[in-house]
Design a protein around this motif. Sequence first.
Motif, PDB file in Angstrom:
ATOM      1  N   HIS A   6       0.721  -0.778   0.182  1.00 49.36           N
ATOM      2  CA  HIS A   6       0.206  -0.003   0.322  1.00 49.36           C
ATOM      3  C   HIS A   6       1.104   1.224   0.055  1.00 49.36           C
ATOM      4  O   HIS A   6       1.657   2.074   1.307  1.00 49.36           O
ATOM      5  N   HIS A   8       0.644   5.246  -2.931  1.00 42.20           N
ATOM      6  CA  HIS A   8       0.565   6.105  -2.954  1.00 42.20           C
ATOM      7  C   HIS A   8       1.677   6.473  -3.382  1.00 42.20           C
ATOM      8  O   HIS A   8       2.022   7.936  -3.694  1.00 42.20           O
ATOM      9  N   GLU A  92      -8.107   1.780  -2.883  1.00 46.16           N
ATOM     10  CA  GLU A  92      -8.780   1.706  -1.613  1.00 46.16           C
ATOM     11  C   GLU A  92     -10.633   2.122  -1.825  1.00 46.16           C
ATOM     12  O   GLU A  92     -10.869   3.314  -1.958  1.00 46.16           O
ATOM     13  N   HIS A 154      -6.527  -2.852   5.361  1.00 46.87           N
ATOM     14  CA  HIS A 154      -5.030  -1.921   5.230  1.00 46.87           C
ATOM     15  C   HIS A 154      -5.156  -1.010   6.363  1.00 46.87           C
ATOM     16  O   HIS A 154      -5.440  -0.221   7.041  1.00 46.87           O
ATOM     17  N   ASP A 204       1.814   2.622   2.939  1.00 47.70           N
ATOM     18  CA  ASP A 204       0.885   3.792   3.045  1.00 47.70           C
ATOM     19  C   ASP A 204       1.587   5.230   3.097  1.00 47.70           C
ATOM     20  O   ASP A 204       1.024   6.128   3.467  1.00 47.70           O
TER      21      ASP A 204
END
Length: 259
Positions: A6, A8, A92, A154, A204
């Motif tokens: 995970h 971005h 997500e 997550h 994340d």
Amino acid sequence: MLIDTHAHLDEQAFENDLEEVLLRAAQQGIEAILSIGVTEASSRAALALAKAVPQVHAVVGIQPNYVSQAGSDDFEMIAAYAGDPHVVGIGETGLDRYWDYAPIDLQRDYFRRHIELSRHVDKPFIVHCREAEADVVALLRELAPGGPLRGVMHSFAGDLQTAQACLDLGLHISFAGMVTFKSNAALREVVREIPLNRLLVETDAPYLAPVPMRGKRNEPAYIVHTARCLADVKGIEFAELAEITTNNARSLFGLPIPD
Ligand SMILES: [Zn+2]
């Protein structure tokens, strides 16, 4: 070997040095990174990146905090991207009562649609849950009779009861940098109870960097700190933790084994 399940990568925080970020990740033995969409535009960006960079795979969806601003065609676009072989998951999605940016019923509607899409394309879904644990579990239970639930909680930050309910429903549990924070002993107690075959690790990034990088921009290379913390809590070697979580991520998302 490690897989960051995970991140971005399309965020502005990476716009000036993404190549170096990916290089540092490769140098740490990170064989794959899942770049997660939060809107139609970021899902499209994640897919473009996945097509350009072999170690990056895309996950497409509209994050609950963005469902109010989604255009009427946005979910159809997500559904169209979902069939692409570079897309390995849906999300997500989930529920967020902390920011409260969208009415909870609209968040639920999108959450259901993402899970249906996940079943339709046979790719797992990724759940964002913030101060909405009971609602997330209730919705998952409501949908469970419709077929197997293949997904991930997550950046898990809930309690053991929530984790157990999600495990019973068939989900994986993924931990991010927050688990390394000194104040989070309760979350490390939850880690202790998660079966190794359901455990995943993530950054994340660019958010919430693990200790000792806390406060900095997070990036996939920093996943080693979170993985080390999980290995310590589980009382196993780092290499074993890395191998187990990598195999879990490969089989859940159908990722290729690099040669
Ligand atoms: Zn995220």
